[in-house]
Motif scaffolding. Structure first.
Motif, PDB file in Angstrom:
ATOM      1  N   CYS A  86       0.831  -1.207   0.000  1.00  0.00           N
ATOM      2  CA  CYS A  86       0.000   0.000   0.000  1.00  0.00           C
ATOM      3  C   CYS A  86       0.872   1.266   0.000  1.00  0.00           C
ATOM      4  CB  CYS A  86      -0.917  -0.009   1.222  1.00  0.00           C
ATOM      5  SG  CYS A  86      -1.884   1.484   1.452  1.00  0.00           S
ATOM      6  N   VAL A  87       1.955   1.239   0.762  1.00  0.00           N
ATOM      7  CA  VAL A  87       2.842   2.407   0.851  1.00  0.00           C
ATOM      8  C   VAL A  87       3.454   2.705  -0.514  1.00  0.00           C
ATOM      9  CG1 VAL A  87       5.027   3.236   1.813  1.00  0.00           C
ATOM     10  CG2 VAL A  87       3.328   2.188   3.303  1.00  0.00           C
ATOM     11  N   SER A  88       4.002   1.694  -1.178  1.00  0.00           N
ATOM     12  CA  SER A  88       4.603   1.882  -2.504  1.00  0.00           C
ATOM     13  C   SER A  88       4.632   0.544  -3.233  1.00  0.00           C
ATOM     14  CB  SER A  88       6.016   2.436  -2.378  1.00  0.00           C
ATOM     15  OG  SER A  88       6.637   2.461  -3.639  1.00  0.00           O
ATOM     16  N   ALA A  89       3.781   0.422  -4.218  1.00  0.00           N
ATOM     17  CA  ALA A  89       3.708  -0.832  -4.976  1.00  0.00           C
ATOM     18  C   ALA A  89       5.005  -1.091  -5.747  1.00  0.00           C
ATOM     19  CB  ALA A  89       2.519  -0.800  -5.923  1.00  0.00           C
ATOM     20  N   ALA A  90       5.603  -0.031  -6.298  1.00  0.00           N
ATOM     21  CA  ALA A  90       6.841  -0.192  -7.069  1.00  0.00           C
ATOM     22  C   ALA A  90       7.986  -0.665  -6.166  1.00  0.00           C
ATOM     23  CB  ALA A  90       7.211   1.118  -7.742  1.00  0.00           C
ATOM     24  N   CYS A  91       8.128  -0.055  -5.009  1.00  0.00           N
ATOM     25  CA  CYS A  91       9.196  -0.452  -4.080  1.00  0.00           C
ATOM     26  C   CYS A  91       8.932  -1.840  -3.516  1.00  0.00           C
ATOM     27  CB  CYS A  91       9.323   0.566  -2.951  1.00  0.00           C
ATOM     28  SG  CYS A  91       9.968   2.157  -3.503  1.00  0.00           S
ATOM     29  N   PHE A  92       7.652  -2.171  -3.281  1.00  0.00           N
ATOM     30  CA  PHE A  92       7.318  -3.508  -2.789  1.00  0.00           C
ATOM     31  C   PHE A  92       7.744  -4.552  -3.812  1.00  0.00           C
ATOM     32  CE2 PHE A  92       4.501  -7.170  -2.373  1.00  0.00           C
ATOM     33  CZ  PHE A  92       4.704  -7.490  -1.037  1.00  0.00           C
ATOM     34  N   ALA A  93       7.456  -4.282  -5.090  1.00  0.00           N
ATOM     35  CA  ALA A  93       7.832  -5.227  -6.139  1.00  0.00           C
ATOM     36  C   ALA A  93       9.354  -5.350  -6.252  1.00  0.00           C
ATOM     37  CB  ALA A  93       7.236  -4.785  -7.472  1.00  0.00           C
ATOM     38  N   ALA A  94      10.056  -4.229  -6.099  1.00  0.00           N
ATOM     39  CA  ALA A  94      11.517  -4.253  -6.229  1.00  0.00           C
ATOM     40  C   ALA A  94      12.190  -4.964  -5.052  1.00  0.00           C
ATOM     41  CB  ALA A  94      12.052  -2.829  -6.341  1.00  0.00           C
ATOM     42  N   VAL A  95      11.701  -4.742  -3.839  1.00  0.00           N
ATOM     43  CA  VAL A  95      12.376  -5.266  -2.657  1.00  0.00           C
ATOM     44  C   VAL A  95      11.816  -6.618  -2.222  1.00  0.00           C
ATOM     45  CG1 VAL A  95      12.911  -4.818  -0.225  1.00  0.00           C
ATOM     46  CG2 VAL A  95      12.964  -2.949  -1.864  1.00  0.00           C
ATOM     47  N   TYR A  96      10.490  -6.732  -2.161  1.00  0.00           N
ATOM     48  CA  TYR A  96       9.866  -7.947  -1.638  1.00  0.00           C
ATOM     49  C   TYR A  96       9.229  -8.807  -2.730  1.00  0.00           C
ATOM     50  CZ  TYR A  96      10.132  -5.545   2.878  1.00  0.00           C
ATOM     51  OH  TYR A  96      10.566  -4.900   3.994  1.00  0.00           O
ATOM     52  N   GLY A  97       9.311  -8.405  -3.981  1.00  0.00           N
ATOM     53  CA  GLY A  97       8.608  -9.091  -5.058  1.00  0.00           C
ATOM     54  C   GLY A  97       8.968 -10.560  -5.194  1.00  0.00           C
ATOM     55  N   ALA A  98      10.239 -10.887  -5.161  1.00  0.00           N
ATOM     56  CA  ALA A  98      10.669 -12.277  -5.353  1.00  0.00           C
ATOM     57  C   ALA A  98      10.343 -13.149  -4.144  1.00  0.00           C
ATOM     58  CB  ALA A  98      12.170 -12.325  -5.632  1.00  0.00           C
ATOM     59  N   GLU A  99      10.448 -12.570  -2.957  1.00  0.00           N
ATOM     60  CA  GLU A  99      10.215 -13.345  -1.738  1.00  0.00           C
ATOM     61  C   GLU A  99       9.516 -12.457  -0.698  1.00  0.00           C
ATOM     62  OE1 GLU A  99      12.808 -15.592   1.687  1.00  0.00           O
ATOM     63  OE2 GLU A  99      13.762 -15.109  -0.205  1.00  0.00           O
ATOM     64  N   PRO A 100       8.179 -12.431  -0.704  1.00  0.00           N
ATOM     65  CA  PRO A 100       7.450 -11.592   0.267  1.00  0.00           C
ATOM     66  C   PRO A 100       7.710 -12.044   1.701  1.00  0.00           C
ATOM     67  CG  PRO A 100       5.977 -12.444  -1.427  1.00  0.00           C
ATOM     68  CD  PRO A 100       7.298 -13.131  -1.598  1.00  0.00           C
ATOM     69  N   LEU A 101       7.424 -11.145   2.635  1.00  0.00           N
ATOM     70  CA  LEU A 101       7.586 -11.466   4.049  1.00  0.00           C
ATOM     71  C   LEU A 101       6.601 -12.554   4.467  1.00  0.00           C
ATOM     72  CD1 LEU A 101       7.809  -7.883   5.616  1.00  0.00           C
ATOM     73  CD2 LEU A 101       9.653  -9.545   5.461  1.00  0.00           C
ATOM     74  N   GLU A 102       7.052 -13.422   5.351  1.00  0.00           N
ATOM     75  CA  GLU A 102       6.136 -14.395   5.941  1.00  0.00           C
ATOM     76  C   GLU A 102       5.399 -13.699   7.072  1.00  0.00           C
ATOM     77  OE1 GLU A 102       8.340 -17.822   7.164  1.00  0.00           O
ATOM     78  OE2 GLU A 102       9.166 -18.150   5.166  1.00  0.00           O
ATOM     79  N   ASP A 103       4.287 -14.273   7.501  1.00  0.00           N
ATOM     80  CA  ASP A 103       3.507 -13.675   8.578  1.00  0.00           C
ATOM     81  C   ASP A 103       4.357 -13.536   9.833  1.00  0.00           C
ATOM     82  OD1 ASP A 103       1.402 -13.670   6.866  1.00  0.00           O
ATOM     83  OD2 ASP A 103       0.419 -15.434   7.706  1.00  0.00           O
ATOM     84  N   GLY A 104       4.453 -12.302  10.350  1.00  0.00           N
ATOM     85  CA  GLY A 104       5.212 -12.023  11.564  1.00  0.00           C
ATOM     86  C   GLY A 104       6.701 -11.864  11.359  1.00  0.00           C
ATOM     87  N   GLU A 105       7.189 -12.048  10.138  1.00  0.00           N
ATOM     88  CA  GLU A 105       8.629 -11.945   9.872  1.00  0.00           C
ATOM     89  C   GLU A 105       9.065 -10.478   9.862  1.00  0.00           C
ATOM     90  OE1 GLU A 105      11.919 -13.044   6.413  1.00  0.00           O
ATOM     91  OE2 GLU A 105       9.803 -13.397   6.045  1.00  0.00           O
ATOM     92  N   ILE A 106      10.240 -10.222  10.414  1.00  0.00           N
ATOM     93  CA  ILE A 106      10.838  -8.890  10.392  1.00  0.00           C
ATOM     94  C   ILE A 106      12.205  -9.019   9.747  1.00  0.00           C
ATOM     95  CG2 ILE A 106      11.692  -6.967  11.764  1.00  0.00           C
ATOM     96  CD1 ILE A 106       9.633  -7.754  13.907  1.00  0.00           C
ATOM     97  N   ASP A 107      12.368  -8.402   8.583  1.00  0.00           N
ATOM     98  CA  ASP A 107      13.638  -8.441   7.855  1.00  0.00           C
ATOM     99  C   ASP A 107      14.182  -7.012   7.823  1.00  0.00           C
ATOM    100  OD1 ASP A 107      15.760  -8.710   6.138  1.00  0.00           O
ATOM    101  OD2 ASP A 107      14.684  -9.947   4.688  1.00  0.00           O
ATOM    102  N   VAL A 108      15.124  -6.731   8.712  1.00  0.00           N
ATOM    103  CA  VAL A 108      15.625  -5.368   8.877  1.00  0.00           C
ATOM    104  C   VAL A 108      16.326  -4.873   7.618  1.00  0.00           C
ATOM    105  CG1 VAL A 108      17.182  -3.905  10.226  1.00  0.00           C
ATOM    106  CG2 VAL A 108      15.845  -5.664  11.361  1.00  0.00           C
ATOM    107  N   LYS A 109      17.114  -5.716   6.981  1.00  0.00           N
ATOM    108  CA  LYS A 109      17.868  -5.315   5.791  1.00  0.00           C
ATOM    109  C   LYS A 109      16.918  -4.897   4.670  1.00  0.00           C
ATOM    110  CE  LYS A 109      21.287  -6.921   2.463  1.00  0.00           C
ATOM    111  NZ  LYS A 109      22.061  -8.060   1.996  1.00  0.00           N
ATOM    112  N   ARG A 110      15.921  -5.720   4.391  1.00  0.00           N
ATOM    113  CA  ARG A 110      14.978  -5.383   3.323  1.00  0.00           C
ATOM    114  C   ARG A 110      14.072  -4.218   3.720  1.00  0.00           C
ATOM    115  NH1 ARG A 110      12.147 -10.460   0.713  1.00  0.00           N
ATOM    116  NH2 ARG A 110      11.742 -11.014   2.882  1.00  0.00           N
ATOM    117  N   ALA A 111      13.799  -4.074   5.020  1.00  0.00           N
ATOM    118  CA  ALA A 111      13.003  -2.925   5.479  1.00  0.00           C
ATOM    119  C   ALA A 111      13.749  -1.627   5.210  1.00  0.00           C
ATOM    120  CB  ALA A 111      12.683  -3.066   6.961  1.00  0.00           C
ATOM    121  N   ARG A 112      15.063  -1.637   5.427  1.00  0.00           N
ATOM    122  CA  ARG A 112      15.871  -0.437   5.125  1.00  0.00           C
ATOM    123  C   ARG A 112      15.903  -0.172   3.621  1.00  0.00           C
ATOM    124  NH1 ARG A 112      20.547  -1.973   9.225  1.00  0.00           N
ATOM    125  NH2 ARG A 112      19.666  -1.052  11.104  1.00  0.00           N
ATOM    126  N   GLN A 113      16.030  -1.239   2.840  1.00  0.00           N
ATOM    127  CA  GLN A 113      16.014  -1.074   1.377  1.00  0.00           C
ATOM    128  C   GLN A 113      14.677  -0.497   0.918  1.00  0.00           C
ATOM    129  OE1 GLN A 113      16.805  -5.049   0.002  1.00  0.00           O
ATOM    130  NE2 GLN A 113      19.036  -4.780   0.045  1.00  0.00           N
TER     131      GLN A 113
END
Length: 132
Positions: A86-113
Motif C-alpha cells: 500500500c505504501v509503494s507498490a513499485a518499491c514492494f515489487a523491487a524489494v519484496y517481489g521475489a520473496e514476500p515477508l512471511e507472517d510475523g517476519e521482520i527483515d531489517v535489511k529489506r526494510a531499510r532497502q
C-alpha cells in the motif's frame, strides 16, 4: 617597523615588492574563513537532518494511513506485506517481489532497502498541491 597608521600594511618594503599583510591580520582572516567553513558545514548537516526527518515523517504518515485504511482488517503481525504494498507498490515489487515477508517476519535489511526506495521515490515524484 611600519611608519604608517595602517598597521595591517607595511610600506617599508624593498622597491618593486607590493605591501604585505601582517601575520596577525592574515591569521585572523584564516580563522574567520575557517569559522565560515564550519558554519557552512553545520548548515548543510542541519539541512540533511531536516530532509531525513521530512522523508521519515512522510513514510510513517503513509504507513499509518495504510494500517488504518486498506489493511486495517488484518492483524498487526500479518499485515506487513499489505502495508508495504500500500505504501509503494513499485518499491514492494523491487524489494519484496521475489520473496514476500512471511507472517510475523521482520527483515531489517529489506526494510531499510524499502524505506530507501520510498525516499528515492519521494524525491523523484513531482510536487503536487494537495493530498496524495
Amino acid at each position: 617597523m611600519c611608519l604608517e597608521f595602517r598597521p595591517w600594511r607595511c610600506s617599508l618594503l624593498p622597491d618593486g615588492e607590493p605591501p604585505r599583510l601582517h601575520a596577525a591580520v592574515y591569521c585572523r582572516r584564516r580563522r574567520r574563513r575557517r569559522g565560515m567553513k564550519k558554519i557552512t558545514w553545520m548548515l548543510c548537516l542541519v539541512a540533511l537532518v531536516e530532509s531525513a526527518k521530512m522523508n521519515d515523517r512522510a513514510y510513517r504518515s503513509k504507513k499509518r494511513d495504510c494500517e488504518v485504511g486498506p489493511c486495517s482488517d488484518l492483524a498487526a503481525a500479518v499485515n506487513g506485506n499489505c502495508v508495504n504494498e500500500c505504501v509503494s507498490a513499485a518499491c514492494f515489487a523491487a524489494v519484496y517481489g521475489a520473496e514476500p515477508l512471511e507472517d510475523g517476519e521482520i527483515d531489517v535489511k529489506r526494510a531499510r532497502q524499502f524505506t530507501a526506495c520510498f525516499n528515492r521515490e519521494l524525491l523523484t515524484r513531482p510536487a503536487r498541491g494537495g493530498d496524495d
